[in-house]
Design a protein around this motif. Structure first.
Motif, short mmCIF file in Angstrom:
data_model
loop_
_atom_site.label_atom_id
_atom_site.label_comp_id
_atom_site.label_asym_id
_atom_site.label_seq_id
_atom_site.Cartn_x
_atom_site.Cartn_y
_atom_site.Cartn_z
N VAL A 83 19.43 -59.11 -15.75
CA VAL A 83 20.73 -58.81 -16.33
C VAL A 83 21.23 -59.94 -17.22
CG1 VAL A 83 21.49 -57.22 -14.51
CG2 VAL A 83 21.82 -59.67 -14.22
N ALA A 84 22.28 -59.63 -17.97
CA ALA A 84 22.98 -60.63 -18.77
C ALA A 84 23.87 -61.47 -17.85
CB ALA A 84 23.80 -59.94 -19.85
N PRO A 85 24.40 -62.57 -18.35
CA PRO A 85 25.26 -63.43 -17.52
C PRO A 85 26.54 -62.73 -17.05
CG PRO A 85 24.53 -64.59 -19.49
CD PRO A 85 24.14 -63.16 -19.66
N GLU A 86 27.22 -63.36 -16.10
CA GLU A 86 28.51 -62.88 -15.59
C GLU A 86 29.42 -62.49 -16.76
OE1 GLU A 86 29.82 -62.51 -12.51
OE2 GLU A 86 28.08 -63.24 -11.41
N GLY A 87 30.18 -61.43 -16.56
CA GLY A 87 31.08 -60.96 -17.61
C GLY A 87 30.54 -59.74 -18.33
N CYS A 88 29.24 -59.48 -18.19
CA CYS A 88 28.63 -58.32 -18.83
C CYS A 88 28.98 -57.08 -18.01
CB CYS A 88 27.11 -58.50 -18.91
SG CYS A 88 26.26 -57.02 -19.49
N ILE A 89 29.50 -56.06 -18.68
CA ILE A 89 29.91 -54.85 -17.98
C ILE A 89 28.71 -54.10 -17.39
CG2 ILE A 89 29.98 -53.30 -19.96
CD1 ILE A 89 32.68 -52.27 -18.72
N TYR A 90 27.54 -54.19 -18.03
CA TYR A 90 26.34 -53.53 -17.50
C TYR A 90 25.98 -54.16 -16.16
CZ TYR A 90 25.46 -51.89 -22.34
OH TYR A 90 25.54 -51.32 -23.59
N ARG A 91 25.97 -55.49 -16.11
CA ARG A 91 25.66 -56.22 -14.88
C ARG A 91 26.65 -55.84 -13.78
NH1 ARG A 91 24.24 -62.30 -14.02
NH2 ARG A 91 25.04 -62.67 -11.93
N LYS A 92 27.94 -55.86 -14.14
CA LYS A 92 28.98 -55.54 -13.17
C LYS A 92 28.79 -54.14 -12.60
CE LYS A 92 33.99 -55.56 -12.70
NZ LYS A 92 34.77 -54.37 -12.80
N ARG A 93 28.51 -53.18 -13.47
CA ARG A 93 28.35 -51.79 -13.03
C ARG A 93 27.13 -51.65 -12.12
NH1 ARG A 93 30.11 -47.22 -16.08
NH2 ARG A 93 31.71 -48.64 -16.83
N ALA A 94 26.02 -52.30 -12.46
CA ALA A 94 24.81 -52.23 -11.64
C ALA A 94 25.07 -52.78 -10.24
CB ALA A 94 23.67 -53.01 -12.30
N ILE A 95 25.68 -53.94 -10.18
CA ILE A 95 25.95 -54.57 -8.89
C ILE A 95 26.94 -53.75 -8.07
CG2 ILE A 95 26.97 -56.61 -7.79
CD1 ILE A 95 25.62 -58.27 -10.08
N GLU A 96 27.97 -53.21 -8.70
CA GLU A 96 28.93 -52.36 -7.99
C GLU A 96 28.24 -51.16 -7.35
OE1 GLU A 96 31.79 -51.16 -10.92
OE2 GLU A 96 33.02 -52.97 -10.66
N ARG A 97 27.38 -50.48 -8.14
CA ARG A 97 26.71 -49.28 -7.62
C ARG A 97 25.77 -49.61 -6.45
NH1 ARG A 97 30.33 -47.56 -10.37
NH2 ARG A 97 30.19 -45.77 -11.74
N LEU A 98 25.06 -50.72 -6.56
CA LEU A 98 24.16 -51.12 -5.48
C LEU A 98 24.95 -51.51 -4.23
CD1 LEU A 98 21.56 -53.15 -7.55
CD2 LEU A 98 21.26 -50.86 -6.56
N GLN A 99 26.04 -52.24 -4.40
CA GLN A 99 26.86 -52.63 -3.25
C GLN A 99 27.50 -51.42 -2.59
OE1 GLN A 99 29.41 -55.62 -5.05
NE2 GLN A 99 28.10 -57.28 -4.28
N GLN A 100 27.99 -50.47 -3.39
CA GLN A 100 28.61 -49.26 -2.84
C GLN A 100 27.63 -48.47 -1.98
OE1 GLN A 100 29.87 -47.27 -6.42
NE2 GLN A 100 31.79 -48.43 -6.56
N ALA A 101 26.35 -48.51 -2.34
CA ALA A 101 25.31 -47.78 -1.60
C ALA A 101 24.64 -48.65 -0.53
CB ALA A 101 24.27 -47.24 -2.58
N ASN A 102 25.13 -49.87 -0.35
CA ASN A 102 24.54 -50.81 0.62
C ASN A 102 23.05 -51.03 0.37
OD1 ASN A 102 26.93 -51.36 2.12
ND2 ASN A 102 26.72 -49.34 3.05
N ILE A 103 22.69 -51.14 -0.89
CA ILE A 103 21.31 -51.39 -1.27
C ILE A 103 21.16 -52.89 -1.52
CG2 ILE A 103 19.54 -50.97 -3.03
CD1 ILE A 103 20.94 -48.23 -3.51
#
Length: 139
Positions: free
Chosen positions: A41-61
């Motif tokens: 991913v791109a560094p902190e602040g990238c919306i793509y990174r944020k969205r990926a991490i949110e979706r994985l955390q929401q699914a407990n992956i």
């Protein structure tokens, strides 16, 4: 790189395009190593990174950031080598990468809107207007 801004009222902008975010990999599927998703991913602040991490955390992956790279060329190269998966806008997906299904249990990544922002302070130079028009045409 797309960034989240704190106060959009400080800017004017031209809405350019809306696109779907997709999971991308070098092959048609991705197999997590040690039951953990390796993200490129791109560094902190990238919306793509944020969205990926949110979706994985929401699914407990389980996940980890394997590589943080500033530009799409670098991200593409690392993903092409099979060292992880990434999130990209569907319309910008390089031919060398494949769209894959979301990791098991993860919600779709959704859509993003791309807006060309410029400061309200002062006036843009003629060159800046030409550059803005060129960017809009290319997207």
């Amino acid at each position: 790189m797309l960034s989240i801004i704190d106060d959009p009222s400080e800017f004017q902008g031209d809405y350019i395009i809306e696109d779907e975010l997709v999971w991308a990999c070098a092959t048609d599927s991705y197999r997590a190593e040690n039951n953990s998703i390796s993200l490129v991913v791109a560094p902190e602040g990238c919306i793509y990174r944020k969205r990926a991490i949110e979706r994985l955390q929401q699914a407990n992956i389980p996940w980890n950031v394997t590589y943080t790279i500033m530009d799409i060329g670098g991200i593409t190269s690392v993903v092409e080598e099979g060292l992880g998966i990434t999130v990209l806008a569907k319309k910008t997906l390089p031919e060398s990468l494949k769209i894959i299904a979301p990791p098991l249990g993860a919600k779709p990544l959704g859509r993003i809107g791309l807006t060309l922002l410029y400061s309200e302070e002062g006036h843009m130079s003629e060159v800046s207007h030409f550059l803005a028009d060129y960017i809009k045409l290319q997207l």
